[in-house]
Design a protein around this motif. Structure first.
Motif, PDB file in Angstrom:
ATOM      1  N   LEU A 144       0.921  -1.180  -0.038  1.00  0.00           N
ATOM      2  CA  LEU A 144      -0.014  -0.039  -0.020  1.00  0.00           C
ATOM      3  C   LEU A 144       0.792   1.277  -0.033  1.00  0.00           C
ATOM      4  O   LEU A 144       0.358   2.270  -0.563  1.00  0.00           O
ATOM      5  CB  LEU A 144      -0.844   0.011   1.192  1.00  0.00           C
ATOM      6  CG  LEU A 144      -2.203  -0.865   1.161  1.00  0.00           C
ATOM      7  CD1 LEU A 144      -2.881  -0.744   2.412  1.00  0.00           C
ATOM      8  CD2 LEU A 144      -3.019  -0.341  -0.059  1.00  0.00           C
ATOM      9  N   ARG A 145       1.690   1.276   0.638  1.00  0.00           N
ATOM     10  CA  ARG A 145       2.882   2.459   0.691  1.00  0.00           C
ATOM     11  C   ARG A 145       3.467   2.774  -0.710  1.00  0.00           C
ATOM     12  O   ARG A 145       3.672   3.885  -1.230  1.00  0.00           O
ATOM     13  CB  ARG A 145       4.118   2.178   1.567  1.00  0.00           C
ATOM     14  CG  ARG A 145       3.499   2.224   3.109  1.00  0.00           C
ATOM     15  CD  ARG A 145       4.884   2.137   4.206  1.00  0.00           C
ATOM     16  NE  ARG A 145       4.372   2.116   5.615  1.00  0.00           N
ATOM     17  CZ  ARG A 145       4.322   3.268   6.211  1.00  0.00           C
ATOM     18  NH1 ARG A 145       4.255   4.426   5.539  1.00  0.00           N
ATOM     19  NH2 ARG A 145       4.152   3.147   7.294  1.00  0.00           N
ATOM     20  N   ALA A 146       3.856   1.469  -1.335  1.00  0.00           N
ATOM     21  CA  ALA A 146       4.510   1.722  -2.721  1.00  0.00           C
ATOM     22  C   ALA A 146       3.082   2.279  -3.854  1.00  0.00           C
ATOM     23  O   ALA A 146       3.518   2.931  -4.446  1.00  0.00           O
ATOM     24  CB  ALA A 146       4.780   0.344  -3.210  1.00  0.00           C
ATOM     25  N   ILE A 147       1.987   1.604  -3.520  1.00  0.00           N
ATOM     26  CA  ILE A 147       0.817   2.255  -4.268  1.00  0.00           C
ATOM     27  C   ILE A 147       0.488   3.604  -4.023  1.00  0.00           C
ATOM     28  O   ILE A 147       0.232   4.384  -4.904  1.00  0.00           O
ATOM     29  CB  ILE A 147      -0.342   1.198  -4.257  1.00  0.00           C
ATOM     30  CG1 ILE A 147      -0.117  -0.110  -4.696  1.00  0.00           C
ATOM     31  CG2 ILE A 147      -1.552   1.945  -4.907  1.00  0.00           C
ATOM     32  CD1 ILE A 147      -1.180  -0.967  -4.420  1.00  0.00           C
ATOM     33  N   HIS A 148       0.567   3.783  -2.707  1.00  0.00           N
ATOM     34  CA  HIS A 148       0.364   5.348  -2.358  1.00  0.00           C
ATOM     35  C   HIS A 148       1.424   6.278  -3.122  1.00  0.00           C
ATOM     36  O   HIS A 148       1.025   7.251  -3.615  1.00  0.00           O
ATOM     37  CB  HIS A 148       0.544   5.485  -0.935  1.00  0.00           C
ATOM     38  CG  HIS A 148      -0.167   6.883  -0.486  1.00  0.00           C
ATOM     39  ND1 HIS A 148       0.729   8.112  -0.335  1.00  0.00           N
ATOM     40  CD2 HIS A 148      -1.143   7.102   0.255  1.00  0.00           C
ATOM     41  CE1 HIS A 148      -0.070   8.935   0.309  1.00  0.00           C
ATOM     42  NE2 HIS A 148      -1.367   8.447   0.429  1.00  0.00           N
ATOM     43  N   SER A 149       2.742   5.739  -2.758  1.00  0.00           N
ATOM     44  CA  SER A 149       3.630   6.881  -3.538  1.00  0.00           C
ATOM     45  C   SER A 149       3.322   6.968  -5.349  1.00  0.00           C
ATOM     46  O   SER A 149       3.503   7.778  -5.854  1.00  0.00           O
ATOM     47  CB  SER A 149       5.052   6.368  -3.347  1.00  0.00           C
ATOM     48  OG  SER A 149       5.469   6.159  -2.070  1.00  0.00           O
ATOM     49  N   LEU A 150       3.067   5.842  -5.764  1.00  0.00           N
ATOM     50  CA  LEU A 150       2.600   5.775  -7.360  1.00  0.00           C
ATOM     51  C   LEU A 150       1.731   6.472  -7.546  1.00  0.00           C
ATOM     52  O   LEU A 150       1.523   7.044  -8.913  1.00  0.00           O
ATOM     53  CB  LEU A 150       2.626   4.218  -7.883  1.00  0.00           C
ATOM     54  CG  LEU A 150       3.906   3.436  -7.721  1.00  0.00           C
ATOM     55  CD1 LEU A 150       3.632   1.894  -8.227  1.00  0.00           C
ATOM     56  CD2 LEU A 150       4.726   3.954  -8.485  1.00  0.00           C
ATOM     57  N   SER A 151       0.694   6.820  -6.807  1.00  0.00           N
ATOM     58  CA  SER A 151      -0.630   7.387  -7.016  1.00  0.00           C
ATOM     59  C   SER A 151      -0.500   8.864  -7.169  1.00  0.00           C
ATOM     60  O   SER A 151      -1.373   9.540  -7.470  1.00  0.00           O
ATOM     61  CB  SER A 151      -1.694   7.138  -6.082  1.00  0.00           C
ATOM     62  OG  SER A 151      -1.130   7.731  -4.648  1.00  0.00           O
ATOM     63  N   SER A 152       0.737   9.331  -6.766  1.00  0.00           N
ATOM     64  CA  SER A 152       1.132  10.672  -7.125  1.00  0.00           C
ATOM     65  C   SER A 152       1.136  11.197  -8.466  1.00  0.00           C
ATOM     66  O   SER A 152       0.877  12.371  -8.594  1.00  0.00           O
ATOM     67  CB  SER A 152       2.636  11.213  -6.360  1.00  0.00           C
ATOM     68  OG  SER A 152       3.460  10.513  -7.018  1.00  0.00           O
ATOM     69  N   SER A 153       1.249  10.274  -9.541  1.00  0.00           N
ATOM     70  CA  SER A 153       1.051  10.340 -10.952  1.00  0.00           C
ATOM     71  C   SER A 153      -0.463  10.446 -11.175  1.00  0.00           C
ATOM     72  O   SER A 153      -1.200   9.623 -10.826  1.00  0.00           O
ATOM     73  CB  SER A 153       1.821   9.418 -11.449  1.00  0.00           C
ATOM     74  OG  SER A 153       1.331   9.161 -12.733  1.00  0.00           O
ATOM     75  N   ASP A 154      -0.719  11.446 -11.998  1.00  0.00           N
ATOM     76  CA  ASP A 154      -2.072  11.658 -12.412  1.00  0.00           C
ATOM     77  C   ASP A 154      -2.754  10.504 -13.117  1.00  0.00           C
ATOM     78  O   ASP A 154      -3.762  10.036 -12.769  1.00  0.00           O
ATOM     79  CB  ASP A 154      -2.269  12.831 -13.305  1.00  0.00           C
ATOM     80  CG  ASP A 154      -2.299  14.166 -12.430  1.00  0.00           C
ATOM     81  OD1 ASP A 154      -2.378  14.237 -11.217  1.00  0.00           O
ATOM     82  OD2 ASP A 154      -2.007  15.138 -13.083  1.00  0.00           O
ATOM     83  N   CYS A 155      -1.720   9.926 -13.922  1.00  0.00           N
ATOM     84  CA  CYS A 155      -2.472   8.634 -14.869  1.00  0.00           C
ATOM     85  C   CYS A 155      -2.463   7.411 -13.979  1.00  0.00           C
ATOM     86  O   CYS A 155      -3.454   6.760 -13.812  1.00  0.00           O
ATOM     87  CB  CYS A 155      -1.063   8.353 -15.887  1.00  0.00           C
ATOM     88  SG  CYS A 155      -1.431   6.960 -16.824  1.00  0.00           S
TER      89      CYS A 155
END
Length: 569
Positions: free
Chosen positions: A384-395
């Motif tokens: 979840l931490r990794a996904i949270h960081s990746l979610s900073s991208s609009d795409c």
């Protein structure tokens, strides 16, 4: 052939050998003073011969020196060296016997070097204290009733044997050390304090007897896994390089033990830089790809440890670590998955460069797959931490927002996950642009979000829970459902109470404002009946952010009688 029938002569005893050396030294020391050639070299040799005589005197004064098992090897070697010095002394005293100048210089230097090594061994034996104790005491394995002094003496004896003993002495000493650590884990701290780790690390060298080397790897791996002080000592003695070489070319067992040791050593963030310095990144990655299951687990653990260092992160990216980590994350054993996910989370939080690489290697899909498959709480947290960081991208955010299964999983984790899983899930939920249909589908997690708003720790949890709740309350049916939940409404009202200093008032105020956004008569009525009006009024007077607006929405003319009745009671 004539047979005399006489038995073969027996080698001299240790005491006899010592006496012979002392006799030679008594004559050599004054005799060498008369030598007129190579005077500076003979001055050094005399000093060393005097040191040998002093050490031998100390040894012979020790009550149990004749019982020591190392002296029968050390003293004959010393006798051979002293006899060689005697020969050189005779040659230098008689010009007719002196060989060429360069050859004599070389012979004198070699003799000086041998004496230095033997002085070191004798000094080590004297300082260890083992000569002052009976062999029966020193060699007996410490029991549960042994004193600390007994244990210290035993450890000193082991390291003395490791340093100056032959192959068999080293083998037995290492076996005893491994047995000691297996039976008494706390002894690792005493070994770290009393043992000379440099001697042990020398046994990791590729030129050492293979069996001795394997035992040394086992001992080192046990020490660093049991004691923080031992980890520090092993690192400072330069063990990381030899351990990485073992990972490259050792047996399967040795690779596993060496990888465990490297993982333990790199637990200290200050040691992370050394992995790059020793060229360890590609070595560890190769082990992740082709090592045994155990070796893979420790190798990815070491990579996770060192990924906190920016220089190492760059090396990891350049060496192609990301696809290796992602593969382990979905196909490795549970422990390897957890460590790989942790490392991916660290990389994802370290900058856009690493996030782009993760996306390019289909990292989001792998993370979502593991989120669905894993039941390990720690692994899920790292995912979840990794996904949270990746979610900073609009795409990426758009992809996640449209993925119904993922949104539902977030809601389930908010309801049933650990506190940290609830925190990260709520934060994701607050930041994603979810459709009204999906918000209605996960309305069941709103009560849990209200409850999370009451938690003082971890920092930031109240805010993300409130933000996620406000997002869900944008849907009319969700507002109606929440106010039907009496426990949640009472919690909200209690949070509005100025006497409740656990919760920052702006968060429950924002939730009340969101509930009242549609102007629902039923929602106003339930909040007022629960006592929200009076608390909001005080907060509005105190100019709490958002309180005035929320109070105005709650204060409708049609409910004036209710307000009056509530406060008169």
């Amino acid at each position: 052939m004539h047979c005399t029938g006489e038995p073969p002569s027996q080698p001299p005893s240790t005491a006899e050998t010592l006496a012979q050396i002392n006799h030679l030294l008594t004559h050599l020391l004054p005799f060498s003073l008369s030598i007129k050639s190579f005077t500076s070299r003979w001055q050094v040799l005399r000093s060393k011969l005097a040191t040998v005589k002093s050490l031998l005197s100390e040894i012979s004064d020790s009550p149990h020196w004749t019982e020591n098992e190392l002296l029968p090897t050390l003293l004959p070697n010393l006798l051979s060296t002293v006899l060689r010095v005697q020969t050189l002394c005779e040659q230098c005293s008689d010009p007719d016997k002196t060989p060429g100048k360069l050859l004599m210089q070389s012979d004198l230097d070699m003799a000086s070097g041998w004496l230095s090594k033997q002085i070191h061994h004798l000094d080590l034996l004297c300082r260890s204290g083992v000569l002052r104790q009976s062999t029966a005491i020193v060699l007996s394995h410490p029991s549960v009733n042994s004193t600390k002094d007994d244990l210290v003496l035993f450890i000193k004896d082991l390291f003395t044997r490791i340093q100056i003993g032959g192959v068999e002495f080293k083998r037995k000493a290492l076996e005893s050390l491994i047995q000691l650590l297996s039976e008494d884990e706390k002894s690792a701290g005493i070994v770290a304090k009393e043992g000379h780790f440099g001697y042990l690390i020398n046994l990791l060298d590729i030129n050492i007897d293979p069996f001795i080397r394997e035992q040394a790897v086992v001992a080192v791996s046990m020490l660093v896994s049991l004691s923080e002080q031992a980890r520090k000592c092993v690192f400072e003695e330069g063990a990381l390089g030899p351990l990485l070489r073992i990972i490259e070319s050792g047996s399967v067992t040795m690779k596993e033990k060496a990888a465990l040791a490297v993982e333990c050593i790199t637990n200290d963030p200050e040691n992370a830089w050394a992995i790059s310095a020793y060229g360890g990144v590609p070595i560890l990655l190769d082990l992740c790809k082709s090592g045994s299951v155990s070796a893979q687990i420790h190798a990815v653990g070491a990579i996770k440890n060192v990924s906190t260092n920016e220089d190492v992160r760059i090396a990891l990216a350049e060496e192609g670590a990301i696809p290796v980590l992602l593969q382990l994350m979905v196909s490795g054993k549970a422990s390897a998955q957890e460590k790989a996910a942790n490392c991916v989370a660290i990389l994802a939080s370290s900058g856009e460069y690493y996030r782009d690489l993760l996306i390019q290697e289909k990292g989001l899909q792998r993370l979502l797959h593991l989120l669905h498959e894993s039941s390990n709480s720690d692994t899920l947290e790292y995912v979840l931490r990794a996904i949270h960081s990746l979610s900073s991208s609009d795409c990426t955010s758009r992809v996640l927002s449209s993925y119904t299964t993922f949104v539902i999983q977030l809601a389930e984790l908010i309801k049933h996950g650990s506190l940290m899983l609830q925190y990260i899930s709520a934060s994701l939920l607050a930041n994603l642009s979810i459709s009204e249909e999906k918000k209605r589908a996960i309305a069941g997690c709103m009560g849990s979000l209200v409850k999370l708003m009451e938690s003082a720790k971890p920092d930031g949890l109240q805010e993300v829970a409130a933000n996620a709740l406000v997002s869900l309350l944008a849907v009319k049916s969700n507002r109606k459902e929440l106010v039907k939940d009496e426990k949640s409404v009472m919690r909200l009202v209690q949070m509005l109470d100025a006497k409740n200093d656990v919760v920052s008032k702006k968060f429950p105020v924002a939730v009340v404002a969101a509930i009242m956004a549609g102007g629902s008569h039923g929602c106003r009525k339930r909040l007022v009946e629960a006592g929200a009006y009076g608390h909001l009024q005080k907060l509005a007077e105190a100019e709490v952010v958002g309180a005035k607006k929320a109070f105005q929405r709650l204060s409708g003319n049609r409910l004036k009688s209710i307000f009056t009745r509530t406060w008169s009671n």
